[in-house]
Each structure stands twice: as structure tokens, then as C-alpha cells.
Scaffold this motif. Structure first.
Motif, PDB file in Angstrom:
ATOM      1  N   ALA A  31       1.622  16.834  -3.919  1.00 12.58           N
ATOM      2  CA  ALA A  31       2.483  17.898  -4.429  1.00 12.58           C
ATOM      3  C   ALA A  31       2.398  17.968  -5.952  1.00 12.58           C
ATOM      4  CB  ALA A  31       3.923  17.674  -3.978  1.00 12.58           C
ATOM      5  N   HIS A  32       2.410  16.801  -6.597  1.00 16.07           N
ATOM      6  CA  HIS A  32       2.286  16.717  -8.056  1.00 16.07           C
ATOM      7  C   HIS A  32       0.938  17.267  -8.509  1.00 16.07           C
ATOM      8  CE1 HIS A  32       2.367  13.898 -11.835  1.00 16.07           C
ATOM      9  NE2 HIS A  32       2.368  15.181 -12.151  1.00 16.07           N
ATOM     10  N   LEU A  33      -0.123  16.819  -7.854  1.00 10.48           N
ATOM     11  CA  LEU A  33      -1.472  17.224  -8.237  1.00 10.48           C
ATOM     12  C   LEU A  33      -1.668  18.728  -8.069  1.00 10.48           C
ATOM     13  CD1 LEU A  33      -4.409  16.622  -9.020  1.00 10.48           C
ATOM     14  CD2 LEU A  33      -4.841  16.050  -6.611  1.00 10.48           C
ATOM     15  N   PHE A  34      -1.279  19.271  -6.918  1.00  9.17           N
ATOM     16  CA  PHE A  34      -1.519  20.690  -6.649  1.00  9.17           C
ATOM     17  C   PHE A  34      -0.637  21.583  -7.531  1.00  9.17           C
ATOM     18  CE2 PHE A  34      -2.816  19.266  -2.150  1.00  9.17           C
ATOM     19  CZ  PHE A  34      -4.105  19.011  -2.596  1.00  9.17           C
ATOM     20  N   LEU A  37      -2.488  21.702 -10.775  1.00  4.07           N
ATOM     21  CA  LEU A  37      -3.704  22.510 -10.628  1.00  4.07           C
ATOM     22  C   LEU A  37      -3.377  23.993 -10.565  1.00  4.07           C
ATOM     23  CD1 LEU A  37      -5.785  20.349  -8.098  1.00  4.07           C
ATOM     24  CD2 LEU A  37      -6.206  20.664 -10.546  1.00  4.07           C
ATOM     25  N   ASP A  38      -2.264  24.333  -9.907  1.00  4.67           N
ATOM     26  CA  ASP A  38      -1.842  25.728  -9.859  1.00  4.67           C
ATOM     27  C   ASP A  38      -1.526  26.255 -11.264  1.00  4.67           C
ATOM     28  OD1 ASP A  38      -2.062  26.353  -7.140  1.00  4.67           O
ATOM     29  OD2 ASP A  38      -0.138  25.410  -6.681  1.00  4.67           O
ATOM     30  N   LYS A  39      -0.890  25.402 -12.067  1.00  2.00           N
ATOM     31  CA  LYS A  39      -0.545  25.806 -13.430  1.00  2.00           C
ATOM     32  C   LYS A  39      -1.799  26.105 -14.246  1.00  2.00           C
ATOM     33  CE  LYS A  39       3.780  23.152 -13.735  1.00  2.00           C
ATOM     34  NZ  LYS A  39       4.450  22.000 -14.410  1.00  2.00           N
ATOM     35  N   LYS A  40      -2.884  25.403 -13.939  1.00  2.00           N
ATOM     36  CA  LYS A  40      -4.134  25.593 -14.669  1.00  2.00           C
ATOM     37  C   LYS A  40      -5.039  26.632 -14.004  1.00  2.00           C
ATOM     38  CE  LYS A  40      -3.213  22.453 -17.767  1.00  2.00           C
ATOM     39  NZ  LYS A  40      -2.984  22.834 -19.182  1.00  2.00           N
ATOM     40  N   LEU A  68       0.811  -1.204   0.000  1.00  2.00           N
ATOM     41  CA  LEU A  68       0.000   0.000   0.000  1.00  2.00           C
ATOM     42  C   LEU A  68       0.851   1.264   0.000  1.00  2.00           C
ATOM     43  CD1 LEU A  68      -2.976  -0.879   2.357  1.00  2.00           C
ATOM     44  CD2 LEU A  68      -2.655  -1.355  -0.066  1.00  2.00           C
ATOM     45  N   ALA A  69       0.237   2.344  -0.458  1.00  2.00           N
ATOM     46  CA  ALA A  69       0.929   3.630  -0.525  1.00  2.00           C
ATOM     47  C   ALA A  69       1.208   4.149   0.880  1.00  2.00           C
ATOM     48  CB  ALA A  69       0.085   4.629  -1.302  1.00  2.00           C
ATOM     49  N   THR A  70       2.407   4.644   1.089  1.00  2.00           N
ATOM     50  CA  THR A  70       2.762   5.247   2.375  1.00  2.00           C
ATOM     51  C   THR A  70       2.345   6.717   2.377  1.00  2.00           C
ATOM     52  OG1 THR A  70       4.952   5.983   1.661  1.00  2.00           O
ATOM     53  CG2 THR A  70       4.774   3.726   2.523  1.00  2.00           C
ATOM     54  N   LYS A  71       2.374   7.325   3.543  1.00  2.00           N
ATOM     55  CA  LYS A  71       2.028   8.742   3.642  1.00  2.00           C
ATOM     56  C   LYS A  71       3.032   9.600   2.870  1.00  2.00           C
ATOM     57  CE  LYS A  71      -1.614   8.121   6.022  1.00  2.00           C
ATOM     58  NZ  LYS A  71      -2.931   8.304   5.385  1.00  2.00           N
ATOM     59  N   GLU A  72       4.287   9.201   2.842  1.00  2.00           N
ATOM     60  CA  GLU A  72       5.284   9.953   2.092  1.00  2.00           C
ATOM     61  C   GLU A  72       4.955   9.934   0.600  1.00  2.00           C
ATOM     62  OE1 GLU A  72      10.095  10.415   2.158  1.00  2.00           O
ATOM     63  OE2 GLU A  72       9.308   8.367   2.140  1.00  2.00           O
ATOM     64  N   GLN A  73       4.567   8.764   0.089  1.00  2.00           N
ATOM     65  CA  GLN A  73       4.182   8.660  -1.315  1.00  2.00           C
ATOM     66  C   GLN A  73       2.926   9.479  -1.607  1.00  2.00           C
ATOM     67  OE1 GLN A  73       3.983   4.415  -1.319  1.00  2.00           O
ATOM     68  NE2 GLN A  73       6.087   4.142  -2.055  1.00  2.00           N
ATOM     69  N   MET A  74       2.000   9.516  -0.634  1.00  2.00           N
ATOM     70  CA  MET A  74       0.812  10.343  -0.801  1.00  2.00           C
ATOM     71  C   MET A  74       1.189  11.825  -0.853  1.00  2.00           C
ATOM     72  SD  MET A  74      -1.867   8.436  -1.136  1.00  2.00           S
ATOM     73  CE  MET A  74      -3.202   9.599  -0.842  1.00  2.00           C
ATOM     74  N   ASP A  75       2.171  12.235  -0.043  1.00  2.00           N
ATOM     75  CA  ASP A  75       2.622  13.628  -0.057  1.00  2.00           C
ATOM     76  C   ASP A  75       3.159  14.007  -1.434  1.00  2.00           C
ATOM     77  OD1 ASP A  75       1.927  14.098   2.552  1.00  2.00           O
ATOM     78  OD2 ASP A  75       3.936  13.742   3.356  1.00  2.00           O
ATOM     79  N   TYR A  76       3.944  13.098  -2.054  1.00  2.00           N
ATOM     80  CA  TYR A  76       4.469  13.354  -3.395  1.00  2.00           C
ATOM     81  C   TYR A  76       3.330  13.473  -4.407  1.00  2.00           C
ATOM     82  CZ  TYR A  76       9.273  12.369  -1.906  1.00  2.00           C
ATOM     83  OH  TYR A  76      10.492  12.409  -1.291  1.00  2.00           O
ATOM     84  N   PHE A  77       2.332  12.619  -4.245  1.00  2.00           N
ATOM     85  CA  PHE A  77       1.179  12.663  -5.146  1.00  2.00           C
ATOM     86  C   PHE A  77       0.452  13.999  -5.047  1.00  2.00           C
ATOM     87  CE2 PHE A  77      -3.498  12.118  -5.279  1.00  2.00           C
ATOM     88  CZ  PHE A  77      -3.647  11.941  -6.646  1.00  2.00           C
ATOM     89  N   GLN A 132       0.595   5.267  -8.384  1.00  2.00           N
ATOM     90  CA  GLN A 132       1.419   5.591  -9.547  1.00  2.00           C
ATOM     91  C   GLN A 132       0.555   5.745 -10.794  1.00  2.00           C
ATOM     92  OE1 GLN A 132       4.593   6.474  -9.299  1.00  2.00           O
ATOM     93  NE2 GLN A 132       4.275   6.151  -7.104  1.00  2.00           N
ATOM     94  N   THR A 133      -0.517   4.958 -10.878  1.00  2.00           N
ATOM     95  CA  THR A 133      -1.443   5.094 -11.999  1.00  2.00           C
ATOM     96  C   THR A 133      -2.105   6.468 -11.989  1.00  2.00           C
ATOM     97  OG1 THR A 133      -1.894   2.710 -12.034  1.00  2.00           O
ATOM     98  CG2 THR A 133      -3.519   4.150 -13.084  1.00  2.00           C
ATOM     99  N   LEU A 134      -2.509   6.917 -10.798  1.00  2.00           N
ATOM    100  CA  LEU A 134      -3.110   8.246 -10.681  1.00  2.00           C
ATOM    101  C   LEU A 134      -2.133   9.340 -11.101  1.00  2.00           C
ATOM    102  CD1 LEU A 134      -5.072   7.956  -7.303  1.00  2.00           C
ATOM    103  CD2 LEU A 134      -6.042   8.178  -9.591  1.00  2.00           C
ATOM    104  N   ARG A 135      -0.869   9.184 -10.724  1.00  2.00           N
ATOM    105  CA  ARG A 135       0.128  10.171 -11.126  1.00  2.00           C
ATOM    106  C   ARG A 135       0.322  10.149 -12.636  1.00  2.00           C
ATOM    107  NH1 ARG A 135       5.290  10.974  -7.371  1.00  2.00           N
ATOM    108  NH2 ARG A 135       5.318  12.786  -8.751  1.00  2.00           N
ATOM    109  N   GLY A 136       0.224   8.941 -13.212  1.00  2.00           N
ATOM    110  CA  GLY A 136       0.309   8.831 -14.661  1.00  2.00           C
ATOM    111  C   GLY A 136      -0.853   9.529 -15.352  1.00  2.00           C
ATOM    112  N   VAL A 137      -2.038   9.438 -14.743  1.00  2.00           N
ATOM    113  CA  VAL A 137      -3.218  10.122 -15.283  1.00  2.00           C
ATOM    114  C   VAL A 137      -2.994  11.636 -15.288  1.00  2.00           C
ATOM    115  CG1 VAL A 137      -5.646  10.650 -14.844  1.00  2.00           C
ATOM    116  CG2 VAL A 137      -4.840   8.296 -14.649  1.00  2.00           C
ATOM    117  N   ILE A 138      -2.460  12.153 -14.158  1.00  2.00           N
ATOM    118  CA  ILE A 138      -2.185  13.590 -14.076  1.00  2.00           C
ATOM    119  C   ILE A 138      -1.199  14.004 -15.161  1.00  2.00           C
ATOM    120  CG2 ILE A 138      -1.212  15.425 -12.641  1.00  2.00           C
ATOM    121  CD1 ILE A 138      -2.128  13.794 -10.190  1.00  2.00           C
ATOM    122  N   SER A 139      -0.140  13.218 -15.318  1.00  2.00           N
ATOM    123  CA  SER A 139       0.882  13.543 -16.330  1.00  2.00           C
ATOM    124  C   SER A 139       0.296  13.535 -17.732  1.00  2.00           C
ATOM    125  CB  SER A 139       2.047  12.555 -16.229  1.00  2.00           C
ATOM    126  OG  SER A 139       2.687  12.650 -14.977  1.00  2.00           O
TER     127      SER A 139
END
Length: 232
Positions: free
Chosen positions: A179-182, A185-188, A168-177, A220-227
Motif C-alpha cells: 500500500a505504501h509503495l503503490f 508510485l501513484d504520486k509519481k 519474518l514479515a507477515t502477510k498483513e505487514q506485506m499488505d502495508y508495504f 521496515q528497511t524497504l519502507r524506509g528506503v521508499i520514504s
């Protein structure tokens, strides 16, 4: 059951830290993490109250911030006696054994003596625990709250659950997610009103933290979707 991590967030009194260590040892818990203790560390008052549980204090891990204290955890509970205005699942302390994810690395957060956990701190929890007390007087000392939670977990040690073998995803990995998402979103210009950004980010985080058993692969799939959505 694994040995959950007890996390004291910005405790103000050494005596409460020592009493927490005793409560943990009463019911076989050994992993204590302390975030930004007000009076520094080590603490003589904590040691004097801990008595035979001094080994738990000696092995306690000290952190400057909450994020680093839970980075390696896969599931986190927040304890509070005050209803919060957020869409997050609640359970009563007596229900904890039925909801506890025994195969995961779990942390249980306890807040400050005077005001508990902040809404931002509770946002990063997967679920909220409320100790069932008299509605007219629900405030508990930290060590009292810890010992009730430890007791409920101790009672359920012989219970067995189905095993989830996915990593399962750790809290650290969630933090990276996040950060990537926000960042994207800021760029948009998603957060058009700056004053509303903190509440909106908390709402988004709560949506994802309500997902049970989110695996590292799924994250990681969700991060791929964002990318893919933001690729030029």
C-alpha cells in the motif's frame, strides 16, 4: 513441523468442505480457514460428510476475504493445476517436504471447484504447488488435492531443518508495504496507463514474494528506503 493452515477460498459445496476436514484429520492437521463459502456457514452438508472430523469444522475460522485469512501468516503456498503466466516458483507436491519452511507460520490455499484460484490470489503466494498427475487429466476434487498435500507433509514430520530465528514479515505487514509503495508510485505517475495498472502491480508483488525469508526488519528497511526516496 508446525501445523499448517489449510485455506479454502470460496468453496462452493459443503460436501467438499466436510471431506477436506476428514482429509486433514487423517494426517494430523487441524487448522482450517474458509473464505467466503458460497452457501454460508455453518453448513449441514459439510457436517454430515465430516463425521469424526466435526471438531475441525467446529474450530474452523470463517473470513469474508482472502487478505484477512492470511494476514498473520509468514509463508503461503497456492495450489493450481493450470500453468499461470507469471514469474513465480513452482514445486511439485512430492517436493513439498524439501521446500516446506517448518519454523514459519504457513498457509496452503485451495481454490474454487469450478475455476480454482484467480491470478490475483496466486500473486500473494510465495510459491505455487502443482500436484503431479497425468498431464491429460490434472483436475482434482478439492478434498483429493488437500489429502495429497496433507499426506506429503505427514511423511516429513520427522525431518529436521536449520532454524531461522528471525521474525519474518507477515502477510498483513506485506499488505502495508505494498500500500505504501503503490501510493508513492501513484504520486509519481508511475502507472501511466490505467488499464495496465493491475498487471503491473501483480508483477511488482511477485518480485517481492519471490524473496525467501523476508524478515520484518528487512521489510521496515524497504519502507524506509521508499520514504527516503519520496521525501520532499
Amino acid at each position: 513441523m508446525n501445523n499448517p493452515v489449510i485455506i479454502l477460498v470460496a468453496p462452493q459445496m459443503g460436501e467438499n468442505i466436510g471431506a477436506t476436514a476428514r482429509a486433514m484429520k487423517n494426517f494430523g492437521l487441524t487448522n482450517l480457514r474458509i473464505v467466503a463459502p458460497r452457501d454460508g456457514w455453518p453448513n449441514d452438508k459439510a457436517s454430515s460428510v465430516a463425521v469424526a472430523a466435526i471438531d475441525i469444522l467446529s474450530n474452523a475460522k470463517i473470513y469474508d476475504d482472502l487478505a484477512s485469512s492470511i494476514a498473520d501468516l509468514e509463508y503461503v503456498y497456492a495450489t493450481t493445476s493450470v500453468p499461470r503466466d507469471m514469474n513465480k516458483n513452482y514445486i511439485l507436491s512430492k517436493e513439498l517436504p524439501d521446500h516446506y519452511p517448518k519454523q514459519l507460520k504457513v498457509g496452503i490455499m485451495f481454490g474454487r471447484e469450478n475455476c480454482g484460484l484467480t491470478n490475483q490470489e496466486i500473486t500473494i503466494a510465495n510459491k505455487i504447488i502443482t500436484i503431479d498427475t497425468d498431464h491429460n487429466f490434472s483436475s482434482l476434487n478439492i478434498a483429493q488435492a488437500v489429502i495429497i498435500i496433507c499426506y506429503e507433509l505427514f511423511k516429513s514430520q520427522e525431518r529436521t531443518d536449520l532454524v531461522n530465528t528471525q521474525l519474518l514479515a507477515t502477510k498483513e505487514q506485506m499488505d502495508y508495504f505494498f500500500a505504501h509503495l503503490f501510493t508513492e508510485l501513484d504520486k509519481k505517475n508511475f502507472f501511466k496507463v490505467a488499464q495496465k495498472r493491475p498487471q503491473m502491480t501483480r508483477n511488482i508483488m511477485n518480485i517481492f514474494y519471490r524473496i525467501e525469508n523476508l524478515s520484518n526488519t528487512e521489510l521496515q528497511t524497504l519502507r524506509g528506503v521508499i520514504s527516503a526516496l519520496t521525501k520532499k
